[in-house]
Motif scaffolding. Structure first.
Motif, PDB file in Angstrom:
ATOM      1  N   ASN A   1      15.829   6.003   9.794  1.00 52.53           N
ATOM      2  CA  ASN A   1      16.339   4.962  10.686  1.00 52.53           C
ATOM      3  C   ASN A   1      15.504   3.688  10.601  1.00 52.53           C
ATOM      4  N   THR A   2      14.206   3.853  10.374  1.00 53.87           N
ATOM      5  CA  THR A   2      13.317   2.695  10.275  1.00 53.87           C
ATOM      6  C   THR A   2      12.489   2.770   9.002  1.00 53.87           C
ATOM      7  N   LEU A   3      12.157   1.608   8.486  1.00 55.40           N
ATOM      8  CA  LEU A   3      11.324   1.481   7.293  1.00 55.40           C
ATOM      9  C   LEU A   3      10.081   0.695   7.663  1.00 55.40           C
ATOM     10  N   THR A   4       8.921   1.250   7.393  1.00 53.29           N
ATOM     11  CA  THR A   4       7.649   0.587   7.689  1.00 53.29           C
ATOM     12  C   THR A   4       6.894   0.352   6.391  1.00 53.29           C
ATOM     13  N   LEU A   5       6.324  -0.829   6.253  1.00 54.17           N
ATOM     14  CA  LEU A   5       5.525  -1.144   5.068  1.00 54.17           C
ATOM     15  C   LEU A   5       4.125  -1.548   5.487  1.00 54.17           C
ATOM     16  N   TYR A   6       3.136  -0.881   4.918  1.00 52.15           N
ATOM     17  CA  TYR A   6       1.735  -1.281   5.037  1.00 52.15           C
ATOM     18  C   TYR A   6       1.380  -2.012   3.750  1.00 52.15           C
ATOM     19  N   ALA A   7       0.842  -3.207   3.854  1.00 54.27           N
ATOM     20  CA  ALA A   7       0.633  -4.024   2.655  1.00 54.27           C
ATOM     21  C   ALA A   7      -0.553  -4.953   2.817  1.00 54.27           C
ATOM     22  N   LYS A   8      -0.940  -5.559   1.698  1.00 51.65           N
ATOM     23  CA  LYS A   8      -1.953  -6.616   1.678  1.00 51.65           C
ATOM     24  C   LYS A   8      -1.254  -7.924   1.331  1.00 51.65           C
ATOM     25  N   VAL A   9      -1.665  -8.996   1.980  1.00 58.91           N
ATOM     26  CA  VAL A   9      -1.151 -10.329   1.672  1.00 58.91           C
ATOM     27  C   VAL A   9      -2.264 -11.110   0.985  1.00 58.91           C
ATOM     28  N   HIS A  10      -1.968 -11.659  -0.180  1.00 54.99           N
ATOM     29  CA  HIS A  10      -2.940 -12.437  -0.945  1.00 54.99           C
ATOM     30  C   HIS A  10      -2.727 -13.931  -0.706  1.00 54.99           C
ATOM     31  N   SER A  11      -3.821 -14.649  -0.566  1.00 55.30           N
ATOM     32  CA  SER A  11      -3.748 -16.112  -0.549  1.00 55.30           C
ATOM     33  C   SER A  11      -4.927 -16.654  -1.336  1.00 55.30           C
ATOM     34  N   VAL A  12      -4.734 -17.831  -1.937  1.00 59.64           N
ATOM     35  CA  VAL A  12      -5.808 -18.489  -2.676  1.00 59.64           C
ATOM     36  C   VAL A  12      -5.864 -19.954  -2.268  1.00 59.64           C
ATOM     37  N   ASN A  13      -6.871 -20.638  -2.781  1.00 59.63           N
ATOM     38  CA  ASN A  13      -7.024 -22.066  -2.525  1.00 59.63           C
ATOM     39  C   ASN A  13      -5.733 -22.808  -2.852  1.00 59.63           C
ATOM     40  N   ARG A  14      -5.277 -23.621  -1.911  1.00 60.46           N
ATOM     41  CA  ARG A  14      -3.999 -24.325  -2.072  1.00 60.46           C
ATOM     42  C   ARG A  14      -4.012 -25.234  -3.303  1.00 60.46           C
TER      43      ARG A  14
ATOM     44  N   ASP B   1       0.855  -1.195   0.000  1.00 57.79           N
ATOM     45  CA  ASP B   1       0.000   0.000   0.000  1.00 57.79           C
ATOM     46  C   ASP B   1       0.889   1.243   0.000  1.00 57.79           C
ATOM     47  N   HIS B   2       1.746   1.349   1.035  1.00 57.90           N
ATOM     48  CA  HIS B   2       2.696   2.455   1.062  1.00 57.90           C
ATOM     49  C   HIS B   2       3.796   2.177   2.071  1.00 57.90           C
ATOM     50  N   TYR B   3       4.914   2.908   1.912  1.00 56.50           N
ATOM     51  CA  TYR B   3       6.046   2.846   2.826  1.00 56.50           C
ATOM     52  C   TYR B   3       6.032   4.086   3.696  1.00 56.50           C
ATOM     53  N   LEU B   4       6.388   3.903   4.970  1.00 53.94           N
ATOM     54  CA  LEU B   4       6.428   5.024   5.916  1.00 53.94           C
ATOM     55  C   LEU B   4       7.848   5.162   6.462  1.00 53.94           C
ATOM     56  N   LEU B   5       8.413   6.385   6.350  1.00 55.25           N
ATOM     57  CA  LEU B   5       9.749   6.671   6.860  1.00 55.25           C
ATOM     58  C   LEU B   5       9.647   7.586   8.080  1.00 55.25           C
ATOM     59  N   ASP B   6      10.790   7.890   8.694  1.00 57.97           N
ATOM     60  CA  ASP B   6      10.812   8.815   9.828  1.00 57.97           C
ATOM     61  C   ASP B   6      10.192  10.155   9.422  1.00 57.97           C
ATOM     62  N   GLN B   7       9.703  10.860  10.423  1.00 54.73           N
ATOM     63  CA  GLN B   7       9.015  12.155  10.219  1.00 54.73           C
ATOM     64  C   GLN B   7       7.719  12.009   9.409  1.00 54.73           C
ATOM     65  N   GLY B   8       7.167  10.791   9.375  1.00 51.96           N
ATOM     66  CA  GLY B   8       5.870  10.587   8.738  1.00 51.96           C
ATOM     67  C   GLY B   8       5.872  10.683   7.236  1.00 51.96           C
ATOM     68  N   ARG B   9       7.026  10.525   6.599  1.00 49.51           N
ATOM     69  CA  ARG B   9       7.099  10.611   5.137  1.00 49.51           C
ATOM     70  C   ARG B   9       6.549   9.333   4.503  1.00 49.51           C
ATOM     71  N   ILE B  10       5.673   9.498   3.516  1.00 55.54           N
ATOM     72  CA  ILE B  10       4.978   8.379   2.890  1.00 55.54           C
ATOM     73  C   ILE B  10       5.383   8.266   1.419  1.00 55.54           C
ATOM     74  N   TYR B  11       5.673   7.037   0.986  1.00 59.06           N
ATOM     75  CA  TYR B  11       6.040   6.778  -0.406  1.00 59.06           C
ATOM     76  C   TYR B  11       5.200   5.612  -0.923  1.00 59.06           C
ATOM     77  N   VAL B  12       4.701   5.754  -2.140  1.00 55.44           N
ATOM     78  CA  VAL B  12       3.923   4.679  -2.751  1.00 55.44           C
ATOM     79  C   VAL B  12       4.843   3.568  -3.248  1.00 55.44           C
ATOM     80  N   ASN B  13       5.958   3.945  -3.847  1.00 51.24           N
ATOM     81  CA  ASN B  13       6.926   2.975  -4.365  1.00 51.24           C
ATOM     82  C   ASN B  13       8.174   2.946  -3.475  1.00 51.24           C
ATOM     83  N   PRO B  14       9.022   1.937  -3.607  1.00 51.70           N
ATOM     84  CA  PRO B  14      10.170   1.779  -2.713  1.00 51.70           C
ATOM     85  C   PRO B  14      11.025   3.047  -2.629  1.00 51.70           C
ATOM     86  N   PRO B  15      11.259   3.553  -1.417  1.00 55.06           N
ATOM     87  CA  PRO B  15      11.995   4.819  -1.234  1.00 55.06           C
ATOM     88  C   PRO B  15      13.513   4.619  -1.250  1.00 55.06           C
TER      89      PRO B  15
END
Length: 231
Positions: free
Chosen positions: A155-168, A135-149
């Protein structure tokens, strides 16, 4: 660079769909596309004739289009899986940036995806982990990036994402077809009618940089909530 061309294959109930493209400086180009009608090859979630389907996939491994002056031998492919029993989980992952300069590098992106993947391997007995959609990446000072920054300082890298799964069974049957035809499964994704074209448009970036881009958005839900899409 034409060496970065790659293929995406979708097997529907009645056809094979192949797209081959490549990336140059961030732009993605479709080099070749093919739809091969086959009649009904899959019904109620089951391939009717596995060996026949394998044989049909084998016929599109080697592309020789004289009119387009195009000759391609496919060895690896992205596989688009149908959204059977599709489940989408929201997740958040945090990791420290490894470089002494605190600049985000490819290894930081790969690390954060590895952490998410490890945390979702045992989703359920009937479903199989398929993919991570950022969904997006979050860096220090609340900076948000849609694609890899890449190259940004934090100092820290945070990723908000969706995980997909389907029938095995679905994933295993599709991969059986692909590998049975002598192709390597480079990556699995889940296709949806509304986003399939967009998946194909980004496939070169997605496969060869090994850093997932943000292919489409899903409305935000409370963290941890499971979304179930009816087919």
């Amino acid at each position: 660079n034409m060496d970065k061309r790659c293929a995406a294959l979708e097997i529907t109930n009645k056809a094979l769909k192949l797209v081959i493209g490549y990336a140059i400086n961030g732009d993605v180009y479709v080099l070749y596309s093919l739809v091969k009608p086959l009649g009904t090859i899959r019904n109620n979630g089951t391939f009717l004739d596995v060996q026949n389907t394998i044989s049909n996939v084998e016929t599109i491994k080697n592309i020789n289009d004289e009119s387009a002056k195009l000759k391609i031998n496919i060895t690896d492919t992205l596989v688009a899986l149908p959204p059977e029993n599709l489940r989408i989980y929201e997740t958040k992952q945090v990791t420290p940036v490894l470089s002494e300069e605190s600049k985000v590098d490819n290894i930081d992106i790969r690390n954060i995806y590895t952490l998410i993947r490890k945390g979702h391997l045992g989703l359920s007995s009937n479903n199989q982990f398929v993919d991570i959609i950022p969904d997006h990446y979050l860096l220090d000072q609340g900076r948000i990036y849609v694609n890899p920054p890449i190259g940004e300082t934090t100092n820290t890298l945070t990723l908000y994402a969706k995980v997909h799964s389907v029938n095995r069974d679905t994933m295993e049957s599709f991969n059986e077809i692909i590998t049975g035809a002598g192709l390597n499964v480079k990556r699995n994704v889940v296709y949806n009618t509304s986003v399939a074209i967009y998946f194909y448009k980004i496939l070169c970036f997605y496969l060869h940089l090994l850093i997932p881009l943000n292919p489409y958005y899903i409305l935000n839900k409370p963290e941890g909530q499971m979304l179930i899409f009816e087919n």
